[in-house]
Design a protein around this motif. Structure first.
Motif, short mmCIF file in Angstrom:
data_model
loop_
_atom_site.label_atom_id
_atom_site.label_comp_id
_atom_site.label_asym_id
_atom_site.label_seq_id
_atom_site.Cartn_x
_atom_site.Cartn_y
_atom_site.Cartn_z
N LYS A 383 42.73 45.85 11.85
CA LYS A 383 42.82 44.31 12.73
C LYS A 383 41.46 44.75 13.70
CE LYS A 383 47.86 45.32 13.99
NZ LYS A 383 48.72 46.14 14.77
N THR A 384 42.05 43.42 14.52
CA THR A 384 40.42 43.39 14.99
C THR A 384 40.45 42.72 16.42
OG1 THR A 384 40.42 40.88 14.76
CG2 THR A 384 39.37 42.03 13.25
N LEU A 385 39.84 42.46 17.50
CA LEU A 385 40.32 41.72 18.92
C LEU A 385 40.66 40.85 19.49
CD1 LEU A 385 36.61 43.43 20.60
CD2 LEU A 385 38.99 45.09 20.69
N ASP A 386 40.84 39.94 18.03
CA ASP A 386 41.39 38.26 18.45
C ASP A 386 42.97 38.55 17.37
OD1 ASP A 386 40.00 38.18 15.60
OD2 ASP A 386 39.72 36.55 16.27
N GLY A 387 43.48 39.83 17.07
CA GLY A 387 44.62 39.56 16.67
C GLY A 387 44.24 39.72 15.20
N GLN A 388 42.97 39.45 14.71
CA GLN A 388 42.76 39.39 12.84
C GLN A 388 43.39 40.83 12.42
OE1 GLN A 388 42.61 36.01 11.59
NE2 GLN A 388 41.52 35.15 12.04
N ARG A 389 44.14 39.95 10.78
CA ARG A 389 43.97 41.22 10.44
C ARG A 389 42.99 41.30 8.84
NH1 ARG A 389 50.16 43.33 9.01
NH2 ARG A 389 50.93 44.06 11.16
N VAL A 390 41.93 41.97 9.11
CA VAL A 390 41.03 42.11 7.70
C VAL A 390 40.84 42.85 6.56
CG1 VAL A 390 39.65 40.22 9.36
CG2 VAL A 390 38.84 42.85 8.78
N ARG A 391 39.77 42.77 5.92
CA ARG A 391 39.99 43.68 4.60
C ARG A 391 39.48 45.08 4.43
NH1 ARG A 391 43.90 42.04 1.47
NH2 ARG A 391 44.26 39.38 1.68
N SER A 392 38.31 44.67 5.65
CA SER A 392 37.33 45.68 5.39
C SER A 392 36.50 46.46 7.57
CB SER A 392 35.99 45.10 5.08
OG SER A 392 34.49 44.37 5.75
N GLN A 393 35.95 46.99 7.22
CA GLN A 393 35.70 47.32 8.42
C GLN A 393 34.19 47.12 8.71
OE1 GLN A 393 35.03 51.85 7.31
NE2 GLN A 393 36.94 52.02 8.55
N GLU A 394 33.57 46.87 8.10
CA GLU A 394 32.28 45.68 8.10
C GLU A 394 32.62 44.54 8.83
OE1 GLU A 394 30.36 46.05 4.89
OE2 GLU A 394 29.61 48.13 5.09
N GLN A 514 47.71 39.87 22.06
CA GLN A 514 49.03 40.26 22.23
C GLN A 514 49.45 40.63 20.64
OE1 GLN A 514 52.89 39.16 23.67
NE2 GLN A 514 53.68 41.22 22.91
N GLY A 515 49.37 42.10 20.16
CA GLY A 515 49.26 42.50 19.23
C GLY A 515 48.01 43.28 18.48
N ALA A 516 46.69 42.55 19.32
CA ALA A 516 45.51 42.93 18.45
C ALA A 516 44.96 44.48 19.15
CB ALA A 516 44.08 41.93 19.24
N ILE A 517 43.64 45.25 18.14
CA ILE A 517 43.71 46.20 18.22
C ILE A 517 43.19 45.97 19.91
CG2 ILE A 517 41.08 45.63 17.56
CD1 ILE A 517 43.74 48.64 17.53
#
Length: 939
Positions: A383-394, A514-517
């Motif tokens: 998870k990211t600050l804007d609520g995205q779910r991405v596939r890598s830490q970078e 809401q729901g973002a990291i």
């Protein structure tokens, strides 16, 4: 040549020899160990010192003789008949042989005398030790071995073994042979045997003291620890083995035997409560032995350190309240941060950037990552600050940077052209900036443009994407793993975006969906800084040391993040130390190091000949340094008691290596073990020991117990929902209470049954505890403590009310690991997975005198409980005793497969849904799915 041995032997040329060799008249005479050659009326004396003093060279009839052949003083004569030449050579050999024999004998006797002197020292020390009934300590052994005669043993032995030498030595040879054997032997086993004999004598001679010093007689292993008076002794004590008893008993034994006066003994504990307990126990024991008035000092490390500084400087320092309490310390750091922010925009930006963008570390390239969620294929999603779910830490770091700077982007938006074909799915670039129609690919490439080895065909995919953008004329920018890890990505992105008209708007207060990291909170970062200060000071590390440690970290480390942290840390600690100075005080870490330095440099003389430290597995390097300094003078004794299996305070600076690597820290050490526990029944000892020693770095010991079992030693109950936990615990307590009232469950040692609720966190305290105390208090003594606070305590029953593992939040084992930046300042510890959490669980298990009862939730069962189940140590049941079987989710490895009901009927999925999207394939679904027509008929 004359034949009488009492007269000098002489040789001269024959007449014919002179005629045919042309030799002048000469005469050679042997006088003692000199040859005297009379030639041309002159005497030439040559001492016989080696076999090269003369050469006799036989010819056809006559031999020539040369004295000091080959030298500047060579004298040569001829005409000696060959028969006489043989006699001359024999005479020379006889003298040389006698010289060698005498020389060899003298060599042996001289070596023997040296060895005898050394053996007399040993004999004297051994005799005096036996008279004084003393242990032979390491320092004495070392000094004797340091004085060990460094002789040429091979030569000495070879010369002694010559028959002629032995004949000349006569009866003395037997004494020499014995001395040589003692000189050559390995003395360590002998010291062990000597001290073992001493121990056996003392066990008998001091039996009354050893049986009376505590309320019950000491066991043999406890008594041996008391009697062992080596200079450095490490006692590895099992949980509930009576370590406090041996510390008190050792003080009493030392005073009773006259080894040292009470004022020369100090007992050190980690907190005031423990120090007071040691003091009270010592007073009671001394009264029991009739040794009133012989109290010894019991103190904390901190009180002792402050006293040392006061003596050395004439002014005892203060420790400000804000430097002792964690919360107050963090508030102080935030005050410092606010001041630094006002003084420097650069610092403000660094602080906000670290919180927002760099709150998480990066795993080494190519390694599996721990995500906040998983897709159905088991791929970690972050998870990211804007609520995205991405596939890598970078990618997550890039997203957070974009969010922090107010850059509008879309993640994995399908490419504007259809690219799906036989070999490719629809292409979805990592980032798209719609305001400037710019695509952005982040590639997992190193500085040389290479992908991790496990990324098969990855580089070909990179080339395909580049070619596609080239062919379609779409704008593409690229970033790489290498750029993220060295920090260059942010400058690169800022340039690429601003040059195309994007305006960066850094804002740490931008609303989080809401729901973002959540970003790292300021207080959380302050806590990290406070921990770093503690560890850096405990390990005596300055900024140069820390930068050097950073440079030495493995290449896979996120060094850019660590460097950013140091850039924040250095001005903060400078202001921290300035604030201490303004208050005329020190913090605990500085205090320990300052006290140690004063003792090391001789600025303060401590009076203690026996220093004893309790709970030594929790000692920091600074504490270990102070202990080492206090016993650096010869003749002093350090006695450390602890259990590395219970080392659970690394977060507070503890370094378990001071136990596991004791000899390196203190130059040498005698290792003793207390393996008998008076607390847990044997079955619980076996389970807990097996669990904790899966970590190979733990010191091995075999814990045994005579405590009888009362019912099952381990029980585990599972409920369907977390909200059912308290009800389940209440039902167990009710059942326990009924069993006590009915007489099925015996009362404990205090006339009731004691129950500990042990929590991994304070938040684990049951809400209904007060009500339960009211209901069952007549028979059951109930209390709650955290596991960290429970050390040294025990109860009949231990309840672990929240054996839960979650993706986020409160879990046991905790899913929150130490921030990797701490590695720059912390001791290395051990690398076994969850090593500290495993030791914490061991502490929890070993508080129980009878049984440990664990409660968990379906789909959130603690991985530690799973491990006990796999080891067949416990069976998880419902409250009715029915066994519960679970199928672990193959994707997230945390949840379990559960049956749910949806609009199309029942289906199976991971209990962590929607964080984990895994669903078994349709062929595994239950047979009773509703038909679509049935569902539609109800719409």
């Amino acid at each position: 040549m004359t034949s009488s041995k009492s007269q000098s032997q002489a040789w001269k040329p024959s007449k014919w020899g002179q005629i045919f060799t042309g030799s002048p008249e000469w005469r050679l005479q042997l006088e003692g160990e000199d040859f005297v050659l009379v030639l041309n009326g002159e005497d030439h004396r040559t001492p016989i010192r080696d076999d090269a003093v003369m050469r006799v060279q036989p010819g056809l009839f006559w031999a020539d003789v040369a004295l000091s052949p080959g030298s500047d003083h060579e004298l040569k004569v001829d005409g000696l008949p060959n028969a006489q030449a043989v006699a001359l050579q024999a005479a020379l050999d006889s003298v040389l042989s006698e010289q060698r024999l005498r020389r060899d004998t003298d060599f042996v006797l001289k070596g023997y005398a040296t060895i005898q002197d050394w053996l007399r020292q040993i004999t004297g020390i051994l005799q005096q030790a036996e008279i004084d009934r003393r242990w032979i300590p390491y320092e004495t052994q070392s000094s004797l071995l340091a004085a060990w005669p460094a002789l040429d043993g091979e030569t000495l032995e070879a010369r002694f073994q010559q028959a002629a030498v032995k004949d000349r030595l006569g009866k003395k040879g037997q004494n020499i042979e014995t001395a040589l054997r003692l000189w050559k032997c390995r003395w360590q086993p002998d010291w062990v045997q000597i001290n073992e004999k001493h121990t056996l004598r003392e066990l008998s001679a001091c039996k009354v003291l050893l049986d009376s010093v505590e309320s019950r007689p000491l066991t043999e292993e406890q008594a041996r620890a008391v009697i062992c008076f080596d200079n450095r002794v490490q006692v590895v004590a099992s949980a509930g083995s009576g370590k406090t008893s041996i510390m008190v008993a050792k003080a009493a034994y030392a005073i009773h035997r006259g080894f040292m006066a009470p004022q020369n003994i100090v007992l050190m504990a980690f907190n005031k409560k423990a120090a007071e307990e040691l003091k009270d126990r010592a007073i009671r024991s001394f009264e029991r032995l009739g040794m009133d008035g012989n109290g010894v000092e019991a103190t904390t490390f901190h009180a002792l350190g402050l006293g040392i500084i006061g003596k050395a400087t004439g002014k005892k320092p203060d420790v400000p309240a804000w430097a002792t309490d964690t919360g107050a310390s963090c508030e102080k750091i935030l005050e410092i941060v606010d001041r630094l922010k006002d003084q420097s925009d650069e610092f403000r930006t660094r602080w906000d950037m670290f919180r927002m963008v760099f709150g998480r570390d990066l795993s080494p390239p190519g390694q599996p990552v721990e995500g906040d969620a998983w897709d159905r294929m088991g791929t970690a999603l972050i998870k990211t600050l804007d609520g995205q779910r991405v596939r890598s830490q970078e990618e997550a770091i890039i997203c957070n940077w974009l969010f922090y700077n107010g850059v509008h982007y879309e993640y994995e938006r399908p490419y504007e052209t259809d690219t799906a074909d036989v070999t490719h799915r629809q292409y979805k670039p990592d980032f798209y900036y719609p305001d400037i129609q710019l695509y952005h690919e982040h590639f997992a490439l190193d500085a040389e443009g290479k992908a991790p080895p496990q990324f098969k065909d990855y580089v070909e995919g990179v080339k395909w994407k580049r070619q596609l953008h080239h062919d379609m004329g779409t704008a593409l920018i690229e970033t790489t793993s290498h750029q993220v890890r060295n920090g260059g990505v942010f400058e690169h992105l800022a340039h690429e975006l601003t040059s195309r008209g994007v305006k960066l708007d850094p804002n740490p207060n931008r609303p989080i969906p809401q729901g973002a990291i959540r970003p790292m909170e300021a207080m959380e970062l302050a806590y990290l800084v406070r921990s770093f200060i503690s560890h850096a000071k405990s390990n005596c590390l300055n900024s140069t040391d820390l930068r050097r440690r950073l440079d030495a970290m493995p290449e896979g480390s996120f060094k850019y993040r660590h460097r950013m942290f140091l850039d924040l840390f250095e001005p903060i600690i400078a202001n921290w130390d300035r604030a201490l100075a303004e208050d005329g005080g020190v913090d605990f870490e500085d205090m320990l190091n300052m006290a140690a330095e004063h003792v090391e440099q001789g600025r303060c003389q401590v009076p203690y000949d026996l220093v004893m430290a309790d709970e030594f597995q929790d000692a920091s390097r600074a504490r270990a340094r102070l202990c080492h300094a206090m016993v650096q003078k010869p003749g002093r004794h350090f006695f450390a008691v602890g259990d590395d299996w219970q080392s659970i305070n690394r977060f507070a600076g503890a370094d378990v290596s001071v136990m596991t690597d004791f000899e390196r820290w203190f130059d040498h050490g005698q290792l003793l073990k207390l393996e008998q526990t008076f607390r847990c029944p044997q079955a619980l000892c076996d389970v807990s020991s097996h669990f904790v020693t899966k970590n190979p770095t733990q010191i091995r010991k075999r814990v045994h117990s005579d405590t009888p079992a009362v019912g099952p030693v381990l029980q585990a109950f599972e409920v369907s929902k977390e909200r059912e936990l308290e009800r389940a615990v209440g039902e167990f307590l009710a059942s326990l209470y009924q069993g006590i009232c009915a007489g099925h469950i015996p009362l404990g040692r205090h006339g009731n049954v004691s129950v500990f609720f042990l929590g991994r966190y304070r938040a684990d305290k049951p809400e209904h505890l007060r009500r339960w105390k009211s209901q069952y208090g007549s028979k059951i003594e109930l209390s709650f403590v955290t596991i960290h606070s429970s050390k040294g305590s025990e109860a009949d029953y231990v309840i672990l009310p929240s054996m839960i593992s979650r993706l986020r939040g409160l879990s046991f084992p905790s899913t929150r690991t130490d921030d990797p930046v701490l590695q720059m300042a912390m001791p290395s510890g051990d690398n076994f997975p969850q090593g500290e959490e495993r030791r914490l669980f061991y502490v929890a298990l070993t508080r129980a005198r009878r049984s440990v009862i664990m409660f968990t939730v379906k789909g959130e069962r603690s991985t530690f409980l799973d491990e006990l189940v796999a080891d067949k140590a416990v069976t998880v049941t419902n409250l009715h005793g029915e066994k519960i079987e679970e199928q672990r989710c193959p994707a997230c490895k945390r949840g379990v497969i559960v049956t749910r009901t949806g609009p199309f009927g029942e289906f199976q999925s991971c209990s962590n849904y929607p964080a984990c999207e895994y669903k078994p394939s349709s062929k595994d679904y239950p047979k009773n799915r509703k038909k679509l027509s049935e569902i539609l008929s109800h719409l």
